[in-house]
Enzyme design. Sequence first.
Site, mmCIF file in Angstrom:
data_model
loop_
_atom_site.group_PDB
_atom_site.id
_atom_site.type_symbol
_atom_site.label_atom_id
_atom_site.label_comp_id
_atom_site.label_asym_id
_atom_site.label_seq_id
_atom_site.Cartn_x
_atom_site.Cartn_y
_atom_site.Cartn_z
ATOM 1 C CG ASN A 7 4.772 -9.893 13.184
ATOM 2 O OD1 ASN A 7 5.646 -10.682 12.798
ATOM 3 N ND2 ASN A 7 5.031 -8.882 13.981
ATOM 4 N NE ARG A 91 8.856 -8.416 11.597
ATOM 5 C CZ ARG A 91 9.419 -8.803 12.713
ATOM 6 N NH1 ARG A 91 8.761 -9.554 13.577
ATOM 7 N NH2 ARG A 91 10.659 -8.446 12.977
ATOM 8 C CG HIS A 180 14.451 -4.507 15.431
ATOM 9 N ND1 HIS A 180 15.633 -4.599 16.128
ATOM 10 C CD2 HIS A 180 13.704 -5.562 15.828
ATOM 11 C CE1 HIS A 180 15.601 -5.665 16.914
ATOM 12 N NE2 HIS A 180 14.428 -6.271 16.739
ATOM 13 N NE ARG A 241 18.950 -12.544 18.871
ATOM 14 C CZ ARG A 241 18.056 -11.815 18.225
ATOM 15 N NH1 ARG A 241 18.429 -10.813 17.466
ATOM 16 N NH2 ARG A 241 16.778 -12.084 18.336
ATOM 17 C CG ASP A 284 12.164 -10.582 31.733
ATOM 18 O OD1 ASP A 284 12.228 -9.370 32.060
ATOM 19 O OD2 ASP A 284 11.142 -11.118 31.284
ATOM 20 N NE ARG A 286 9.350 -8.442 32.460
ATOM 21 C CZ ARG A 286 8.451 -8.855 31.576
ATOM 22 N NH1 ARG A 286 7.227 -8.437 31.667
ATOM 23 N NH2 ARG A 286 8.779 -9.672 30.608
ATOM 24 C CD GLU A 385 8.220 -4.622 15.282
ATOM 25 O OE1 GLU A 385 7.795 -5.442 16.110
ATOM 26 O OE2 GLU A 385 9.339 -4.700 14.751
#
Length: 407
Positions: A7, A91, A180, A241, A284, A286, A385
């Site tokens: 990946n 991927r 995704h 985004r 983030d 968090r 993934e």
Amino acid sequence: MKVLVINCGSSSLKFRFIETESETVIVKGLCERIGTDGGHFIYQKTGDEKQEKDVYLPDHDEAVRVIISELKDEKHGVISDISEIDAVGHRIVHGGDKYAKPEYITPEVLQDIEKLSALAPIHNPVNIMGIKACMHFMPNTRMVGVFDTAYHHSLPEYAYLYGIPYEYYKKYKIRRYGFHGMSHRYVALATARLLKKRYHDSKIVVCHLGNGASITAVENGRSIDTSMGYTPLEGIIMGTRCGSIDPEIINVIANKDNKSLKEVMAVLNNKSGVYGLSDFMSADIRDLSAEYEKGNEDAVRALTTYAYSIVKYIGAYVTVLNGADAISFTAGVGENSALVRKLVCSKLGYLGVQLDEKANETARGETLISTADSKIKVFVVPTDEEMSIARQTSELLFQKFGDEIYD
Ligand code: ADP
């Protein structure tokens, strides 16, 4: 069968060596900071301690060489010869509207991936670098491309077309592709198993909430709508985004701020989302959650707007599914943020969603976080993934397609 999963990012290369029948990870690792002075290599054989070293990685070729040499290493290695790698699963982010399933990488397929770089300029070129590096060191090993867009091939025309002149679809293939895919498929399969329902007889909304984020409506094992579009910029509000906005906004920012189109697009990709909404506090979740708990108004604004955009997509997708059996949360935010899951689920009472607050707070691994009498079940499902790529690679080698094999 043993599959090496690759990946590739622009400066990183994640890998897994997987035995596919038992779905056992034999080795996992990461090459970081490729192309810079400070290359770093992480390698972990299951059951052993993690090995880490600083190593100069000028390009992806060198990264693959280091991986193979470690896989064959006398002390930490797991193979004695490259022929023990049955296939390499790569991927590939964009497979356009051509690739609906994994493919052997032939010169023609490689050319197609190259052409599709126009649609994924950041990702496809680095995917190609990874493929070429593996072909260089493993010229006799089967190379398989697994496409992130493939899972969304089942979208009906009315879901993938935009309300713009049809000639743009015919001329430039402007349509919803969705992304995704490997994660949505992995999580939808796992959710059906947790529901104890057949994958082909279940209706699931998968919320992949990472830095990039997308939501997919999965009906009877098929993606029927997804929030990312022609590019990964559309859909819900993300880390940096913007998600879906009125296209006229681009015009206004360009004119008022005297910016070029490229500069405006950079704002929408890199300075928007919760980062922009929080007045550049953080991308983030968090950091924003910690500030949200203190009542910081920038964090409250960003997280409330973020959660609201997720609520709207879930509502839309439960509608297009004509009811759902389950909603699953996955990826960095979906798996770890009890706060985001709570903010979202608290607005879904009208659907009969009832969150089990304690289960939500303590969720680890695959967890049911709705109450026993919740009409729609809600799960946390960690995504994988790389396992999804290994599975699909072995499906191609064994010529076993169709998700029925998991029912
Ligand atoms: P991507 O693969 O798109 O880079 P990930 O799926 O790794 O993203 O998710 C990364 C994001 O997950 C981080 O930006 C962070 O906001 C969020 N995240 C990770 N851990 C936590 C946590 N414990 N609580 C809340 N958010 C978290």
